[in-house]
Design an enzyme around this catalytic site. Structure first.
Site, short mmCIF file in Angstrom:
data_model
loop_
_atom_site.label_atom_id
_atom_site.label_comp_id
_atom_site.label_asym_id
_atom_site.label_seq_id
_atom_site.Cartn_x
_atom_site.Cartn_y
_atom_site.Cartn_z
N GLU A 1 0.81 -1.22 0.00
CA GLU A 1 0.00 0.00 0.00
C GLU A 1 0.85 1.27 0.00
O GLU A 1 0.61 2.21 0.76
CB GLU A 1 -0.97 0.00 1.19
CG GLU A 1 -1.92 -1.18 1.16
CD GLU A 1 -2.97 -1.18 2.26
OE1 GLU A 1 -2.71 -0.60 3.32
OE2 GLU A 1 -4.03 -1.78 2.05
N ASP B 1 -8.63 -8.52 4.12
CA ASP B 1 -8.39 -7.39 5.01
C ASP B 1 -9.52 -7.20 6.03
O ASP B 1 -10.31 -6.27 5.88
CB ASP B 1 -8.23 -6.12 4.15
CG ASP B 1 -7.65 -4.95 4.93
OD1 ASP B 1 -7.26 -5.17 6.09
OD2 ASP B 1 -7.58 -3.85 4.38
N GLU C 1 -12.80 -1.43 11.87
CA GLU C 1 -12.70 -0.72 10.59
C GLU C 1 -13.82 -1.09 9.61
O GLU C 1 -14.53 -0.22 9.11
CB GLU C 1 -11.34 -1.00 9.97
CG GLU C 1 -11.18 -0.39 8.60
CD GLU C 1 -9.81 -0.67 7.99
OE1 GLU C 1 -8.95 -1.26 8.66
OE2 GLU C 1 -9.60 -0.30 6.82
C1 GCV Z 1 -2.42 0.76 8.43
C2 GCV Z 1 -6.08 -1.69 5.60
C3 GCV Z 1 -6.43 -0.40 6.25
C4 GCV Z 1 -5.25 0.55 6.33
C5 GCV Z 1 -4.12 -0.19 7.05
C6 GCV Z 1 -3.81 -1.47 6.28
C7 GCV Z 1 -2.75 -2.29 6.98
O1 GCV Z 1 -5.83 -1.50 4.24
O2 GCV Z 1 -7.50 0.19 5.58
O3 GCV Z 1 -5.64 1.68 7.04
O4 GCV Z 1 -2.98 0.62 7.16
O5 GCV Z 1 -4.97 -2.25 6.20
O6 GCV Z 1 -3.14 -3.21 7.68
O7 GCV Z 1 -1.59 -2.03 6.82
#
Ligand code: GCV
Length: 797
Positions: free
Chosen positions: A255, A334, A362
């Site tokens: 990411e 996720d 989340e």
């Molecule tokens: C910390 C998901 C979340 C991100 C997070 C990522 C991760 O994509 O939306 O906010 O980033 O996971 O676990 O690294």
């Protein structure tokens, strides 16, 4: 009664004061009658050899034993720990048992944690914000520095220790570079001081590009000698200030985070460089397997994000240093409402592993929805991977027991903040359950729910029963009204991850696809015709997931693309199940309100009211979810609901059909987030004109009677719009005026901020004029979706 502490360590002092504090607060409940004359707290080493022999031969470091003295003339209870932490855990265990009313008069209790790593991860940023945090600002950081007031940090450590958590990674895995700055490390030393008395060791996330970003080197290649030397020096600097520093967590090549791939190196190369620096000091590296390409080609039927962790990490099995633990999210995507267990757990037999779960909700309603996650975690822990055709449960794998690893465990992304830890009182059950399961993955989620409810909400049996029942029903309900059958949470994945957004996960590179089209739905992950993901599991499981006929219904659409008319193992067609589950889930959410109302007068009134308003909100938002998903699939499939509910809303009057004064009709995006795809907004907000109201009027044409009148409106950030509901010019009830001041995500109209206000007991007769006046404020245009006339008492509110 006396409490005697044999040592003088800070953790022992915490244990003693906690014991006295706990016993004082329990006094009158269960302790005094059979209570001891004295309680002795000690580590095994602090007991004299004689006593040691009498009491207990050996204990592992975090293990404890609670037993009565063998000397009959003494009424002495001994709490002995294999370490200071062990005895602290013994104290908390004793208090928990006493609070539950257990008879300790003869008991001997000996426990040790199943896993060495029992950590929470915070995703706190240096500026005080928290990624995916839903409870206010950071307790650790503000304005680029560690906060002056670290009392909440010490309290947090106490909370964590009470359920056996022994590590806390304090900063976000994204934006980690500034945390290795020397001033920040000095600040972190203070954080460590605040947590140390509770046996919680501090860890931090690091950016693997730090040697370049803050060290001034030309490279961050993990195999470059200068890079290795930089890490060694940095780690020494940390240990000079924090001698019990726990280690690093790493997110790399993921990411947008930099990683070893930039130099053609592997995650093992990067992890081992850090591990070599930490090893002499006793630190560990938690290297996250959350590594994937978020620019996947949606048009490629073979592309599959779910494959990434296994594809990348399985070939590296056995190549990691002994103090590296590969940290894998519970599922391959996720933290969705349901995913299969990550196949990587079965794919690393020569590597220590930790399972990462998310306590902060989340994709699970962001603490505004009640979702108790222990049943989900427990399913993963109990899942039998059938490695080499034998029983190999995930809990045995991650504890290290199965493949003889000394490290391993569970990591919970917690996201606590300054707003009541997790924001919502009932969400604390998740933090509690996380610690309890990391300590003992054999515990039953319902038992944990009862334990928590009794200690936190009230120990009246009816309270415990009701709260535990609600908790246990909450994840299935949320799955029903968000994403059943393995569709994952059907939310806008490129945005807030909160409200409904069915197509939001399609047609982009993020790979959280469900591939719904006119004929069918689901993603083909079989080996024969799909992405091959099913083949990453050991053969017995791979075979089960390979065919739609043998895949469990609740994962069907994760593994297979099937027609809407496909019959599930349970007998229904896929489309009918989608309709039914959404109605059932929303009905269950409404039921939570009624369940909670039975507790009125039995629990703290402030807590009662706080949770009641959250549950009422959830019941309304579950309807938003239900209607969005149902109308989306009705339109896409063209197949009607056998029960006639989809697309038919008795008593509903659309805002766009009302007589409007000032209001304008707008399209909502995505269309399914509003009833009929449209809403009305009061234009004066957009124009920044002087405040004025708009109105919408309907003529009631139903039967005369008493009703609840629900107004579905959008509560946007950036202003506090006002609404008034009248019937024939008179206020419709005592709460006919309200303001839109909730903090719901985003500033544009959609399912994130669609919410309802209900005025109860409104008397209506044909030809009555129902009217809503909306006054916009700031960027909140007092938008309306519809009103609904509901027979009195039938609305969740
Ligand atoms: C910390 C998901 C979340 C991100 C997070 C990522 C991760 O994509 O939306 O906010 O980033 O996971 O676990 O690294």
């Amino acid at each position: 009664m006396r409490v005697e502490v044999l040592g003088q360590n800070r953790i022992e002092r915490s244990a003693a004061s906690e014991l006295m504090r706990g016993l004082r607060s329990l006094a009158g409940e269960s302790s005094p009658e059979v209570g001891p004359d004295s309680i002795v707290l000690a580590t095994v080493d602090e007991l004299g050899p004689e006593k040691r022999k009498l009491i207990v031969p050996a204990l592992e470091p975090d293990e404890f034993q609670i037993s009565w003295s063998r000397d009959q003339s003494l009424r002495e209870l001994d709490i002995v720990g294999g370490s200071h932490r062990g005895l602290l855990y013994g104290v908390f265990a004793l208090l928990r048992h006493l609070a539950e009313g257990a008879d300790m008069s003869r008991a001997v209790l000996r426990e040790r944690p199943a896993m060495a790593i029992r950590w929470v991860d915070q995703w706190d940023n240096a500026d005080g914000s928290i990624e995916r945090g839903y409870a206010g600002r950071s307790i650790f950081f503000e304005g680029g520095k560690v906060r002056e007031d670290l009392k909440p940090v010490a309290e947090y450590a106490r909370l964590l220790a009470s359920v056996g958590i022994n590590g806390c990674n304090v900063n976000n895995v994204n934006n980690a570079a500034p945390f290795l700055d020397s001033a920040m490390i000095r600040g972190l030393a203070k954080v460590a001081d605040a947590m140390r008395p509770w046996g919680v060791r501090v860890a931090m996330s690091v950016d693997v590009a730090s040697p370049q970003k803050i060290g001034g080197l030309a490279t961050y290649d993990p195999l470059d000698p200068a890079v290795k030397a930089w890490w060694n020096a940095k780690v020494s600097e940390i240990y000079a200030l924090i001698p019990d520093f726990a280690g690093f967590t790493v997110k790399a090549d993921s990411e947008g985070q930099p990683g070893p791939a930039s130099y053609g190196r592997t995650p093992a190369d990067a992890a081992n460089t850090l591990a070599a620096a930490l090893a002499p000091h006793g630190g560990v590296v938690l290297y996250r397997a959350f590594v994937y390409n978020h620019h996947l080609d949606w048009n490629d039927p073979k592309a599959d994000r779910a494959r990434a962790a296994y594809d990348i990490f399985h070939p590296l099995d056995g190549k990691f240093a002994p103090n590296v633990i590969v940290q894998t999210k519970e599922g391959p995507i996720d933290f969705q409402v349901r995913e299969p267990v990550s196949p990587l757990f079965g794919g690393l037999t020569e590597t220590s592993q930790a399972m990462e779960v998310q306590i902060t909700q989340e994709y699970m309603g962001q603490q505004r929805h009640l979702v108790y996650l222990a049943p989900m975690w427990k399913e993963v822990l109990d899942f039998d991977m059938r490695v080499d055709g034998r029983s190999t449960t995930v809990k045995e794998i991650i504890s290290g027991q199965l493949f003889h690893r000394t490290l391993g465990g569970m990591v919970g992304v917690s996201g606590v903040g300054r707003d009541g830890w997790l924001g919502s009182p009932l969400a604390m059950a998740n933090l509690y359950a996380f610690g309890r399961l990391a300590w003992d993955p054999n515990l039953a989620p319902e038992e944990i729910a009862r334990e928590w409810a009794g200690q936190t909400i009230g120990n009246d049996q009816e309270v415990v029963r009701t709260v535990a029942k609600m908790l246990m029903q909450s994840w299935p309900a949320y799955e029903d009204y968000t994403g059943p059958l393995g569709l994952q949470t059907l939310t806008d994945i490129a945005g807030s991850h909160y409200g409904p957004g069915i197509e939001g996960s399609e047609n982009n590179g993020w790979g959280q696809w469900h591939r719904a089209d006119r004929e069918g739905v689901g993603m083909d992950r079989s080996v024969a015709t799909g992405t091959g993901f099913a083949g990453q599991y050991p053969p017995e499981i791979a075979k089960e997931y390979e065919s739609a006929a043998t895949t469990p219904d609740d994962l069907l659409l994760f593994f297979h693309h099937v027609p809407y008319t496909y019959r599930l193992r349970g007998g229904k067609t896929v489309i009918q199940y989608l309709y039914d589950s959404h109605y059932a889930g929303a009905a269950q959410a409404a039921e939570f309100v009624h369940d909670w109302e039975t507790l009125k007068g039995r629990i703290d009134p402030e807590l009662y009211n706080n949770v009641l308003s959250r549950l009422e909100y959830q019941a309304g938002h579950a309807i938003v979810w239900r209607d969005a998903v149902v109308q989306y699939f009705l339109k896409l499939s063209g197949i009607p609901d056998e029960q006639g509910r989809a697309g038919h809303y008795p008593g509903r009057m659309e805002a766009e059909d009302a007589r409007l004064d000032g209001y304008q009709v707008v399209d909502v995006k995505p269309w399914e987030d509003a009833s009929g795809g449209k809403a009305i907004t009061c234009a004066s907000a957009a124009e920044g004109a002087a405040q004025r109201s708009c109105s919408a009027e309907w003529t009631y044409e139903g039967a005369a009677g008493r009703f609840d009148l629900a107004v579905q409106y959008f509560d946007l950030q950036g202003g506090v719009a006002k609404f008034v509901l009248t019937v024939n010019g008179q206020a419709a009830g005592a709460d006919a005026t309200w303001v839109a001041d909730a903090m719901l995500p985003t500033r544009r109209l959609h399912g994130d901020n669609s919410t309802r206000h209900v005025v109860e007991g409104v008397v209506l007769k044909p030809e009555d004029v129902i009217r809503v006046d909306g006054t916009p404020d700031g960027t909140d245009p007092a938008a309306l979706d519809y009103i609904e006339v509901i027979p009195a008492g039938k609305d969740p509110h």
